[in-house]
Motif scaffolding. Sequence first.
Motif, PDB file in Angstrom:
ATOM      1  N   ARG A  73       0.830  -1.206   0.000  1.00  0.00           N
ATOM      2  CA  ARG A  73       0.000   0.000   0.000  1.00  0.00           C
ATOM      3  C   ARG A  73       0.863   1.254   0.000  1.00  0.00           C
ATOM      4  NH1 ARG A  73      -4.595   0.608  -2.008  1.00  0.00           N
ATOM      5  NH2 ARG A  73      -3.618   2.434  -2.920  1.00  0.00           N
ATOM      6  N   LEU A  74       1.958   1.222   0.755  1.00  0.00           N
ATOM      7  CA  LEU A  74       2.847   2.376   0.797  1.00  0.00           C
ATOM      8  C   LEU A  74       3.475   2.616  -0.569  1.00  0.00           C
ATOM      9  CD1 LEU A  74       5.171   3.549   3.555  1.00  0.00           C
ATOM     10  CD2 LEU A  74       6.160   3.222   1.287  1.00  0.00           C
ATOM     11  N   ILE A  75       3.883   1.551  -1.267  1.00  0.00           N
ATOM     12  CA  ILE A  75       4.452   1.721  -2.611  1.00  0.00           C
ATOM     13  C   ILE A  75       3.427   2.348  -3.548  1.00  0.00           C
ATOM     14  CG2 ILE A  75       5.356   0.502  -4.626  1.00  0.00           C
ATOM     15  CD1 ILE A  75       6.529  -1.598  -2.707  1.00  0.00           C
ATOM     16  N   ILE A  76       2.227   1.831  -3.517  1.00  0.00           N
ATOM     17  CA  ILE A  76       1.173   2.360  -4.395  1.00  0.00           C
ATOM     18  C   ILE A  76       0.909   3.829  -4.100  1.00  0.00           C
ATOM     19  CG2 ILE A  76      -1.294   2.192  -4.940  1.00  0.00           C
ATOM     20  CD1 ILE A  76      -0.985  -0.873  -4.367  1.00  0.00           C
ATOM     21  N   ASP A  77       0.866   4.175  -2.834  1.00  0.00           N
ATOM     22  CA  ASP A  77       0.514   5.537  -2.435  1.00  0.00           C
ATOM     23  C   ASP A  77       1.635   6.551  -2.667  1.00  0.00           C
ATOM     24  OD1 ASP A  77      -1.982   4.672  -1.671  1.00  0.00           O
ATOM     25  OD2 ASP A  77      -1.513   4.577   0.472  1.00  0.00           O
ATOM     26  N   THR A  78       2.871   6.090  -2.845  1.00  0.00           N
ATOM     27  CA  THR A  78       3.984   7.027  -3.004  1.00  0.00           C
ATOM     28  C   THR A  78       4.473   7.135  -4.449  1.00  0.00           C
ATOM     29  OG1 THR A  78       5.582   5.299  -2.390  1.00  0.00           O
ATOM     30  CG2 THR A  78       4.784   6.747  -0.631  1.00  0.00           C
ATOM     31  N   GLN A  79       3.780   6.500  -5.375  1.00  0.00           N
ATOM     32  CA  GLN A  79       4.136   6.654  -6.795  1.00  0.00           C
ATOM     33  C   GLN A  79       3.917   8.105  -7.215  1.00  0.00           C
ATOM     34  OE1 GLN A  79       1.586   4.584  -9.613  1.00  0.00           O
ATOM     35  NE2 GLN A  79       3.345   4.080 -10.910  1.00  0.00           N
ATOM     36  N   ASN A  80       4.873   8.697  -7.893  1.00  0.00           N
ATOM     37  CA  ASN A  80       4.731  10.117  -8.233  1.00  0.00           C
ATOM     38  C   ASN A  80       3.961  10.299  -9.540  1.00  0.00           C
ATOM     39  OD1 ASN A  80       6.636   9.778 -10.356  1.00  0.00           O
ATOM     40  ND2 ASN A  80       7.479  11.813  -9.981  1.00  0.00           N
ATOM     41  N   HIS A  81       3.724  11.544  -9.923  1.00  0.00           N
ATOM     42  CA  HIS A  81       2.873  11.832 -11.076  1.00  0.00           C
ATOM     43  C   HIS A  81       3.482  11.331 -12.387  1.00  0.00           C
ATOM     44  CE1 HIS A  81       5.719  15.201 -11.266  1.00  0.00           C
ATOM     45  NE2 HIS A  81       5.392  15.300 -12.540  1.00  0.00           N
ATOM     46  N   GLU A  82       4.817  11.137 -12.418  1.00  0.00           N
ATOM     47  CA  GLU A  82       5.456  10.616 -13.626  1.00  0.00           C
ATOM     48  C   GLU A  82       5.251   9.113 -13.771  1.00  0.00           C
ATOM     49  OE1 GLU A  82       9.335  13.543 -14.086  1.00  0.00           O
ATOM     50  OE2 GLU A  82       9.416  11.893 -12.628  1.00  0.00           O
ATOM     51  N   GLY A  83       4.987   8.440 -12.654  1.00  0.00           N
ATOM     52  CA  GLY A  83       4.781   6.999 -12.677  1.00  0.00           C
ATOM     53  C   GLY A  83       5.886   6.206 -12.022  1.00  0.00           C
ATOM     54  N   GLY A  84       6.850   6.899 -11.377  1.00  0.00           N
ATOM     55  CA  GLY A  84       7.965   6.205 -10.753  1.00  0.00           C
ATOM     56  C   GLY A  84       8.097   6.509  -9.276  1.00  0.00           C
ATOM     57  N   TRP A  85       9.228   6.126  -8.720  1.00  0.00           N
ATOM     58  CA  TRP A  85       9.499   6.306  -7.289  1.00  0.00           C
ATOM     59  C   TRP A  85      10.914   6.851  -7.113  1.00  0.00           C
ATOM     60  CZ3 TRP A  85       6.698   2.355  -9.372  1.00  0.00           C
ATOM     61  CH2 TRP A  85       5.425   2.108  -8.842  1.00  0.00           C
ATOM     62  N   ARG A  86      11.173   7.410  -5.906  1.00  0.00           N
ATOM     63  CA  ARG A  86      12.478   8.011  -5.633  1.00  0.00           C
ATOM     64  C   ARG A  86      12.952   7.574  -4.248  1.00  0.00           C
ATOM     65  NH1 ARG A  86      17.147  10.047  -7.691  1.00  0.00           N
ATOM     66  NH2 ARG A  86      17.526  12.261  -7.297  1.00  0.00           N
ATOM     67  N   TYR A  87      13.977   8.206  -3.721  1.00  0.00           N
ATOM     68  CA  TYR A  87      14.632   7.775  -2.485  1.00  0.00           C
ATOM     69  C   TYR A  87      13.726   7.775  -1.261  1.00  0.00           C
ATOM     70  CZ  TYR A  87      19.028   8.554  -5.018  1.00  0.00           C
ATOM     71  OH  TYR A  87      20.054   8.521  -5.921  1.00  0.00           O
ATOM     72  N   GLN A  88      12.833   8.757  -1.167  1.00  0.00           N
ATOM     73  CA  GLN A  88      11.990   8.909   0.014  1.00  0.00           C
ATOM     74  C   GLN A  88      10.551   8.496  -0.305  1.00  0.00           C
ATOM     75  OE1 GLN A  88      13.280   9.668   2.940  1.00  0.00           O
ATOM     76  NE2 GLN A  88      15.340  10.099   2.137  1.00  0.00           N
ATOM     77  N   PRO A  89       9.772   8.094   0.700  1.00  0.00           N
ATOM     78  CA  PRO A  89       8.388   7.674   0.469  1.00  0.00           C
ATOM     79  C   PRO A  89       7.455   8.868   0.288  1.00  0.00           C
ATOM     80  CG  PRO A  89       8.898   7.511   2.790  1.00  0.00           C
ATOM     81  CD  PRO A  89      10.181   7.895   2.113  1.00  0.00           C
ATOM     82  N   VAL A  90       7.767   9.697  -0.706  1.00  0.00           N
ATOM     83  CA  VAL A  90       6.954  10.857  -1.054  1.00  0.00           C
ATOM     84  C   VAL A  90       6.836  10.920  -2.572  1.00  0.00           C
ATOM     85  CG1 VAL A  90       7.529  12.204   1.009  1.00  0.00           C
ATOM     86  CG2 VAL A  90       9.005  12.337  -1.009  1.00  0.00           C
ATOM     87  N   ARG A  91       5.934  11.737  -3.075  1.00  0.00           N
ATOM     88  CA  ARG A  91       5.648  11.758  -4.512  1.00  0.00           C
ATOM     89  C   ARG A  91       6.396  12.850  -5.271  1.00  0.00           C
ATOM     90  NH1 ARG A  91      -0.922  10.827  -4.958  1.00  0.00           N
ATOM     91  NH2 ARG A  91      -0.924   8.658  -4.239  1.00  0.00           N
ATOM     92  N   ASN A  92       7.458  13.374  -4.716  1.00  0.00           N
ATOM     93  CA  ASN A  92       8.107  14.535  -5.323  1.00  0.00           C
ATOM     94  C   ASN A  92       8.726  14.264  -6.682  1.00  0.00           C
ATOM     95  OD1 ASN A  92       7.377  15.965  -3.088  1.00  0.00           O
ATOM     96  ND2 ASN A  92       9.398  15.964  -2.132  1.00  0.00           N
ATOM     97  N   ASP A  93       9.512  13.202  -6.813  1.00  0.00           N
ATOM     98  CA  ASP A  93      10.198  12.929  -8.067  1.00  0.00           C
ATOM     99  C   ASP A  93      10.391  11.430  -8.225  1.00  0.00           C
ATOM    100  OD1 ASP A  93      12.024  12.636  -6.042  1.00  0.00           O
ATOM    101  OD2 ASP A  93      13.497  14.042  -6.829  1.00  0.00           O
TER     102      ASP A  93
END
Length: 376
Positions: free
Chosen positions: A187-207
Amino acid sequence: MNRRMALAIALVAACLAPAATAQEAPKAEAPQGQAPGDDASRPEKPKSVGAFGEAVRGDLPQDMRVMVTPEADRAIQTGLAWLAKSQQPDGSFGSGTYRGNIAVTSLAGLAFMAGGSSPGRGPYGAHVDKALAYVMANTSPAGFIAVAAASTHGPMYSHGFGALFLAEAYGMTRRPELREKLQKAVRLIIDTQNHEGGWRYQPVRNDADLSVTICEINALRAARNAGLFIPRETVDACIRYVKQAQNPDGGFRYMLQNGASAFPRSAAGVVALQSAGIYDDKEVAEGIAYLKQFMREIKLGSRYSHYFYGHYYAAQAMWIRGGADWDEWFPAIRDELVSRQSAAGYWNDNICNEYGTAMALIILQMPNNFLPIFQR
């Protein structure tokens, strides 16, 4: 095939049958007039059937185990023994600044499982169980898997590998306490996907970047294989992101902004698409062609940063691809890894020797076909 291997294969096969729960992906009903399970009138499924479609299937060649030469087998057994001795009393793996790192611990657990052990069973079942307990103990109530002091390159790396380990272990055991932790981690992975469609170092949607994105989509695929429901939109957004990160030369850049292709992240890009259920699109074919340029340079691989990371994903890409690409790639990396092993049994890496050893062992044991995420 010896008795231990046969038992391990039977165990994995039995454990992979998904439990029927509300979290599972819905199953299609049989057409009217056709009995469930009657395949006679069903059209043959293409290899690529959209988001999280069926994995590439097909019988393994009868001589697959022959690819693990006696020299490679000795390297594997020595490496597993060294890795087992390096486990910390709390169940973790890693040394130096990576002591207690979730990613390293999870990869070590996967290395034992790739040899036929499972939580509580097999020659290294106790080591897997202890590693699993450590990962579970460091899963927050919100589902975040990380040890702050040991998350050197960003905690979402640890989270992705930790979730992958939980998913593989749950697929083999069906332990309810594992499922609870895994559901929250997913659930955390799904919720932290950013608007581009990927993930980054921190559990936030910034980049987002490709290196972290492969960790998360691989974990989601493993969770889906274990029976958990993953939203189609999450997978489709990831596919769009990864495809946009591909360069004209077939390789992949680190982020969507302009950047050069490189071997490690290009291997990750191909596996990210394969994990998302894309096997035959031109992006995969072009990515495989890019990776094959490095066949002659496997022995020079140490001149590239992230050596084990790159080969971990390159071997996966070729294994899933199968055929001549795998038949040519694996013997080359197998022999190179055997030659790189230290006399003590470990593989050296600047992250830590536990990391290098776990990565090498996972690669060398792929022909076993034991880990659910790799199974064909």
